[in-house]
Design a protein around this motif. Structure first.
Motif, short mmCIF file in Angstrom:
data_model
loop_
_atom_site.label_atom_id
_atom_site.label_comp_id
_atom_site.label_asym_id
_atom_site.label_seq_id
_atom_site.Cartn_x
_atom_site.Cartn_y
_atom_site.Cartn_z
N VAL A 161 16.68 -7.39 -19.21
CA VAL A 161 18.01 -6.94 -18.79
C VAL A 161 18.52 -5.85 -19.72
N SER A 162 18.38 -6.04 -21.04
CA SER A 162 18.87 -5.03 -21.98
C SER A 162 18.07 -3.73 -21.86
N ARG A 163 16.84 -3.86 -21.42
CA ARG A 163 15.98 -2.68 -21.27
C ARG A 163 16.42 -1.82 -20.08
N TYR A 164 16.85 -2.48 -19.00
CA TYR A 164 17.14 -1.74 -17.77
C TYR A 164 18.63 -1.62 -17.43
N LEU A 165 19.48 -2.39 -18.09
CA LEU A 165 20.92 -2.27 -17.83
C LEU A 165 21.40 -0.93 -18.36
N PRO A 166 22.02 -0.11 -17.54
CA PRO A 166 22.48 1.21 -18.01
C PRO A 166 23.44 1.08 -19.19
N GLU A 167 23.44 2.08 -20.05
CA GLU A 167 24.33 2.07 -21.19
C GLU A 167 25.78 2.04 -20.72
N LEU B 22 8.08 -1.26 -3.33
CA LEU B 22 9.37 -1.13 -2.64
C LEU B 22 10.46 -0.55 -3.54
N GLY B 23 10.17 -0.41 -4.84
CA GLY B 23 11.14 0.24 -5.71
C GLY B 23 11.74 -0.62 -6.80
N ALA B 24 11.22 -1.85 -7.01
CA ALA B 24 11.71 -2.67 -8.11
C ALA B 24 11.35 -2.02 -9.44
N ILE B 25 12.24 -2.13 -10.42
CA ILE B 25 11.95 -1.50 -11.71
C ILE B 25 10.96 -2.33 -12.53
N ASP B 26 10.92 -3.66 -12.27
CA ASP B 26 10.02 -4.54 -13.01
C ASP B 26 10.11 -5.92 -12.38
N TYR B 27 9.28 -6.85 -12.90
CA TYR B 27 9.35 -8.22 -12.40
C TYR B 27 9.07 -9.20 -13.54
N MET B 28 9.56 -10.43 -13.36
CA MET B 28 9.33 -11.51 -14.32
C MET B 28 8.67 -12.67 -13.59
N GLU C 281 20.11 4.11 -5.90
CA GLU C 281 20.14 4.29 -7.35
C GLU C 281 20.29 2.97 -8.11
N LEU C 282 20.52 1.87 -7.40
CA LEU C 282 20.76 0.58 -8.06
C LEU C 282 19.43 -0.06 -8.49
N PRO C 283 19.21 -0.30 -9.80
CA PRO C 283 17.95 -0.90 -10.24
C PRO C 283 17.87 -2.39 -9.89
N VAL C 284 16.67 -2.84 -9.50
CA VAL C 284 16.45 -4.23 -9.10
C VAL C 284 15.30 -4.80 -9.91
N LEU C 285 15.54 -5.94 -10.56
CA LEU C 285 14.54 -6.65 -11.35
C LEU C 285 14.20 -7.94 -10.61
N MET C 286 12.92 -8.15 -10.27
CA MET C 286 12.52 -9.28 -9.43
C MET C 286 11.97 -10.44 -10.26
N MET C 287 12.13 -11.66 -9.72
CA MET C 287 11.57 -12.88 -10.32
C MET C 287 10.70 -13.56 -9.26
N THR C 288 9.55 -14.05 -9.68
CA THR C 288 8.70 -14.80 -8.76
C THR C 288 8.12 -16.02 -9.45
N ALA C 289 8.11 -17.14 -8.73
CA ALA C 289 7.59 -18.39 -9.32
C ALA C 289 6.08 -18.42 -9.31
N TYR C 290 5.49 -17.56 -8.53
CA TYR C 290 4.04 -17.67 -8.33
C TYR C 290 3.25 -16.62 -9.10
N ALA C 291 3.93 -15.59 -9.55
CA ALA C 291 3.27 -14.53 -10.34
C ALA C 291 2.03 -13.99 -9.65
N THR C 292 2.08 -13.91 -8.33
CA THR C 292 0.93 -13.39 -7.60
C THR C 292 0.89 -11.87 -7.69
N ILE C 293 -0.30 -11.34 -7.70
CA ILE C 293 -0.46 -9.89 -7.74
C ILE C 293 0.18 -9.26 -6.50
N ASP C 294 0.03 -9.94 -5.35
CA ASP C 294 0.58 -9.39 -4.10
C ASP C 294 2.09 -9.20 -4.19
#
Length: 473
Positions: free
Chosen positions: A114-120, A95-101, A74-87
């Motif tokens: 963060v404000s979008r996905y951090l639970p109230e 795998l279940g990430a809620i979004d990526y930057m 149930e824990l949401p995970v937001l990913m960051m990638t330096a390469y912004a590759t489609i893969d």
């Protein structure tokens, strides 16, 4: 550690920048320098959101994501990638990430995501805890205004519980089942606040690889609370006024507007008329927001609330730690009633937490009530329906912008712990107090001398008051 973010990033510089951005905006976070360390922290503490890099050491961010979804589904995970590759993006979402930057990204992207996905933040009470006649009268008034859709301005000193009262108004309204979105205008840096409030479109700035709604859109159908509204930049105040008048918002970089159905509540710890007179707050925005003002008084002016609040805080903290209930004896209650509480409810909460550590058994005596700079109360309760001129003089006295040299040179409370961080804070407070004395209490001169903005100075003074350091608001 609820409503806390776990930030996982192996680059020390970027990790520090991420933590600074989040903490400056009032978001609690914990840093991990590797996926392995993150797994250890996840076993020890409870988090509401994980923000993780993809490319790391032996254990990658994707490996961490797999482990989190296996052990904490149930824990949401937001990913960051330096390469912004489609893969990377496709695999993370699969795998279940809620979004990526995609790196590099602007601070606005991080805050909005963060404000979008951090639970109230969960409610800690079903409403303000009150027993004083003036507070009961105020809640009756708040219940009546809650049934309308009028904008409400909640005034009161820092730490008095303005956000709790605003939440009470939302809960008593017809919008109670819709979102309640709070944003602290003093905490978020000026250059990020606009994007946080109004959102942005794809390509609006670096790293904006997709559109993101702002706080107003997140509150659609419900209520938005603009906390410490008087700390907002004048230019942004003009844009906010347009949103309130037109009932529509335009995201940064957008060419179309979005209709809004949002009730607006606001809070301030300053005298609004004085802020208008000093050209620090727009007069038209003042009249737009101040449809129904409510004054949440300093704690020393509502002594009937002190003991019931203290008992509630004891119950809440012991319930969290799953300990048996403790009670205040008569001497402890008398000591609590004898203090002026310049830091209001926040200061009382700190004192209660100390008392629970210092208590013997299940009885809290006066010896466990450790109050820094114990200050005899000289405040007298005033009726809520005081004449306008009386209310204004009281307000002006409390919100006086001038700080006398004698107040500025008052001794600082000693830090609770001997940690290096507390020592640095103590030194910072002393520098601010010394500069206040040198500048005759003139905030503009103090800010210029310290090389910070007046807004930042006000924020730091508010933090000092929360610690119980005696300063006018």
């Amino acid at each position: 550690m609820s409503n806390t973010i776990l930030v996982v990033e192996d680059d020390a510089g970027l990790r520090e920048a991420l933590i600074d951005t989040l903490e400056m905006s009032g978001i609690a976070c914990v840093a991990a320098e590797s996926a392995e360390q993150a797994m250890v922290l996840l076993k020890k503490y409870e988090f509401s959101l994980v923000v993780s890099d993809v490319q790391m050491g032996a254990m990658s961010g994707l490996d961490l994501l797999r482990s989190i979804k296996l052990n904490y589904p149930e824990l949401p995970v937001l990913m960051m990638t330096a390469y912004a590759t489609i893969d990377d993006a496709v695999e993370a979402m699969r795998l279940g990430a809620i979004d990526y930057m995609a790196k590099p990204f602007a601070p606005e992207v991080l805050l909005n995501m963060v404000s979008r996905y951090l639970p109230e933040k969960p409610k800690e009470t079903d409403g303000p805890i009150v027993a004083d006649p003036s507070s009961i009268q105020l809640l009756e008034l708040a219940s009546k205004v809650a049934r309308s859709d009028a904008s409400v301005m909640v005034l009161g000193p820092s730490g008095s519980g303005k956000e709790v009262l605003a939440r009470y108004i939302h809960d008593k309204s017809s919008r109670c089942d819709a979102p309640f979105v709070a944003i602290n205008c003093a905490a978020i840096p000026e250059n990020m606040l606009e994007a946080t409030l109004f959102g942005y479109e794809k390509g609006a700035f670096t790293g904006a690889i997709q559109a993101c709604p702002g706080k107003f859109e997140q509150a659609q159908g419900g209520t938005i609370l603009l906390d410490e509204i008087t700390e907002m930049d004048l230019g942004l105040q003009a844009k906010l006024l347009r949103v309130l008048q037109e009932r529509e918002v335009e995201r940064l970089g957008a060419r179309k507007t979005i209709s809004l159905d949002v009730r607006v509540l606001a809070t301030s710890n300053r005298d609004l008329k004085e802020a208008v007179a000093e050209n620090q707050f727009r007069e038209d925005l003042y009249y737009r927001l101040n449809v129904f003002p409510l004054m949440w008084r300093p704690l020393c002016e509502r002594p009937g609330d002190i003991i019931v609040l203290a008992k509630h805080l004891i119950e809440r903290h012991l319930a969290k730690s799953k300990e048996p209930l403790a009670k205040l004896d008569a001497s402890a209650e008398q000591k609590l009633l004898s203090h002026a509480w310049p830091g209001n409810v926040r200061e009382l909460d700190n004192v209660i937490q100390r008392a629970l550590i210092l208590r013997t058994g299940n009885i809290i005596s006066e010896h466990a009530i450790f109050i820094e700079n114990l200050m005899d109360t000289q405040c007298l309760p005033k009726p809520l329906d005081a004449p306008a001129d009386q209310t204004q003089s009281q307000s002006s006295a409390y919100y006086d912008d001038k700080i006398t040299p004698s107040e500025a040179s008052a001794p600082l409370p000693s830090p609770d712990t001997g940690s290096y961080k507390d020592e640095l804070k103590d030194k910072e407070h002393k520098i601010i107090l010394e500069t206040l004395a040198r500048c005759q209490g003139k905030r503009k001169d103090v800010a210029q001398t310290l090389g910070i903005s007046p807004r930042t100075l006000r924020y730091k003074l508010a933090q000092m008051r929360d610690l119980g350091i005696s300063l006018p608001a």
